[in-house]
Enzyme design. Structure first.
Site, PDB file in Angstrom:
ATOM      1  N   GLU A  81      72.256  37.373  93.529  1.00 14.55           N
ATOM      2  CA  GLU A  81      72.066  38.520  94.094  1.00 14.55           C
ATOM      3  C   GLU A  81      70.513  38.849  93.615  1.00 14.55           C
ATOM      4  O   GLU A  81      70.204  39.404  94.261  1.00 14.55           O
ATOM      5  CB  GLU A  81      73.102  39.438  93.546  1.00 14.55           C
ATOM      6  N   ASP A  82      70.245  38.629  92.257  1.00  7.68           N
ATOM      7  CA  ASP A  82      68.996  39.300  91.899  1.00  7.68           C
ATOM      8  C   ASP A  82      67.739  38.360  91.433  1.00  7.68           C
ATOM      9  O   ASP A  82      66.798  38.662  91.028  1.00  7.68           O
ATOM     10  CB  ASP A  82      69.276  40.173  90.611  1.00  7.68           C
TER      11      ASP A  82
HETATM   12  N1  LIG Z   1      73.494  51.945  85.242  1.00 11.19           N
HETATM   13  C1  LIG Z   1      72.486  51.237  85.441  1.00 11.19           C
HETATM   14  N2  LIG Z   1      72.440  50.178  86.413  1.00 11.19           N
HETATM   15  C2  LIG Z   1      71.352  49.370  86.257  1.00 11.19           C
HETATM   16  C3  LIG Z   1      70.241  49.662  85.395  1.00 11.19           C
HETATM   17  N3  LIG Z   1      69.154  48.382  85.533  1.00 11.19           N
HETATM   18  C4  LIG Z   1      69.616  47.946  86.485  1.00 11.19           C
HETATM   19  N4  LIG Z   1      70.598  48.424  87.074  1.00 11.19           N
HETATM   20  C5  LIG Z   1      71.744  47.671  88.264  1.00 11.19           C
HETATM   21  O1  LIG Z   1      71.549  48.608  89.492  1.00 11.19           O
HETATM   22  C6  LIG Z   1      72.483  48.544  90.214  1.00 11.19           C
HETATM   23  C7  LIG Z   1      73.046  49.920  90.685  1.00 11.19           C
HETATM   24  O2  LIG Z   1      71.982  50.449  91.354  1.00 11.19           O
HETATM   25  P1  LIG Z   1      71.970  50.560  92.679  1.00 11.19           P
HETATM   26  O3  LIG Z   1      70.838  51.857  93.285  1.00 11.19           O
HETATM   27  O4  LIG Z   1      73.440  51.376  93.087  1.00 11.19           O
HETATM   28  O5  LIG Z   1      71.966  49.469  93.502  1.00 11.19           O
HETATM   29  P2  LIG Z   1      70.583  48.679  93.927  1.00 11.19           P
HETATM   30  O6  LIG Z   1      70.078  48.120  92.695  1.00 11.19           O
HETATM   31  O7  LIG Z   1      71.517  47.495  94.666  1.00 11.19           O
HETATM   32  O8  LIG Z   1      69.632  49.135  94.688  1.00 11.19           O
HETATM   33  C8  LIG Z   1      73.678  47.694  89.628  1.00 11.19           C
HETATM   34  O9  LIG Z   1      73.588  46.259  90.122  1.00 11.19           O
HETATM   35  P3  LIG Z   1      74.964  45.531  89.991  1.00 11.19           P
HETATM   36  O10 LIG Z   1      75.083  45.136  88.545  1.00 11.19           O
HETATM   37  O11 LIG Z   1      74.807  44.541  90.899  1.00 11.19           O
HETATM   38  O12 LIG Z   1      76.223  46.336  90.321  1.00 11.19           O
HETATM   39  P4  LIG Z   1      76.455  47.044  91.757  1.00 11.19           P
HETATM   40  O13 LIG Z   1      75.403  47.133  92.716  1.00 11.19           O
HETATM   41  O14 LIG Z   1      77.739  46.641  91.997  1.00 11.19           O
HETATM   42  O15 LIG Z   1      76.804  48.549  91.239  1.00 11.19           O
HETATM   43  C9  LIG Z   1      72.943  47.646  88.179  1.00 11.19           C
HETATM   44  O16 LIG Z   1      73.543  46.276  87.094  1.00 11.19           O
HETATM   45  C10 LIG Z   1      70.295  50.591  84.222  1.00 11.19           C
HETATM   46  O17 LIG Z   1      69.323  50.770  83.530  1.00 11.19           O
HETATM   47  N5  LIG Z   1      71.556  51.196  84.281  1.00 11.19           N
END
Ligand SMILES: Nc1nc2c(ncn2[C@@H]2O[C@H](COP(=O)(O)OP(=O)(O)O)[C@@H](OP(=O)(O)OP(=O)(O)O)[C@H]2O)c(=O)[nH]1
Ligand SMILES: [Mn+2]
Length: 195
Positions: A81-82
């Site tokens: 994904e990233d």
């Molecule tokens: N809470 C938090 N999240 C952070 C941080 N840095 C990066 N993230 C990541 O950001 C995602 C959530 O942010 P969003 O704005 O909802 O999603 P986006 O990154 O796709 O735009 C999560 O991805 P993901 O793991 O793929 O999960 P999800 O998209 O299924 O929630 C999370 O891992 C941080 O400092 N705090």
């Protein structure tokens, strides 16, 4: 344990092989190299690898999950994904089972953000047992992170919306792991009770 290939896969006393340990260390090393230039969104810009490592730790120490493929998939869960990682690369290095778990927890980046968020809610109940475990640990880590520090550029409203959305996703993952479900319920209730 109908969903695990090894009926003892979640027991601390199970006989793990050298290959199991090697798989997990290989996954941690692969994820660290793939995420090496990425940082989390918190003000301290924590190294991104802290997240997949923490998701794996939640599974072992809080979920009591020791299935090697599940732990390897947790370590690798954000690589496709990233980063530029492909599913073929995961199959080559970690085999089809680990690849398939990661595939189940990977959002389709070609879809709009709104569609991806809705798809997580809609698809959660249909995921495999192992993918549900990784998703629950991923959400728990991110919710704790949100409680600890607000990501750069986020306001209280956006944090609250993330909690509300996560609650809907988690509703589709229940019946999978009592400890993780209870901890998720508590953190969501505590945070949605805030003004
Ligand atoms: N809470 C938090 N999240 C952070 C941080 N840095 C990066 N993230 C990541 O950001 C995602 C959530 O942010 P969003 O704005 O909802 O999603 P986006 O990154 O796709 O735009 C999560 O991805 P993901 O793991 O793929 O999960 P999800 O998209 O299924 O929630 C999370 O891992 C941080 O400092 N705090
Ligand atoms: Mn994640």
């Amino acid at each position: 344990m109908a969903t695990t290939t090894n009926s003892h896969a979640n027991e601390k006393t199970a006989a793990y092989t050298a290959n199991d340990i090697a798989l997990i260390v290989r996954a941690a090393d692969f994820a660290a190299r793939k995420h090496k230039d990425q940082r989390r969104k918190d003000p301290q810009q924590t190294p991104y690898i802290n997240h997949p490592l923490g998701v794996a730790r939640i599974l072992t120490e809080e979920g009591n999950i020791f299935d090697p493929a599940t732990i390897a998939a947790a370590l690798l869960h954000d690589t496709v994904e990233d980063t530029k990682t492909t599913f073929d690369e995961l199959t080559e290095h970690f085999g089809p089972e680990v690849m398939a778990i990661v595939e189940e927890v990977t959002d389709d980046k070609r879809a709009t953000k709104a569609a991806r968020k809705q798809a997580q809610i809609d698809k959660a109940p249909h995921k495999s047992h192992k993918a549900k475990l990784v998703k629950m640990a991923d959400k728990l880590y991110n919710l704790r992170d949100l409680e600890r520090a607000t990501p750069l550029g986020w306001d209280r409203h956006r944090v609250r919306e993330y909690f509300k959305w996560a609650q809907q996703v988690i509703a589709g993952l229940t019946g999978t792991n009592d400890a993780l479900e209870q901890t998720l319920k508590e953190i969501i209730e505590r945070n949605l009770a805030k003004k």
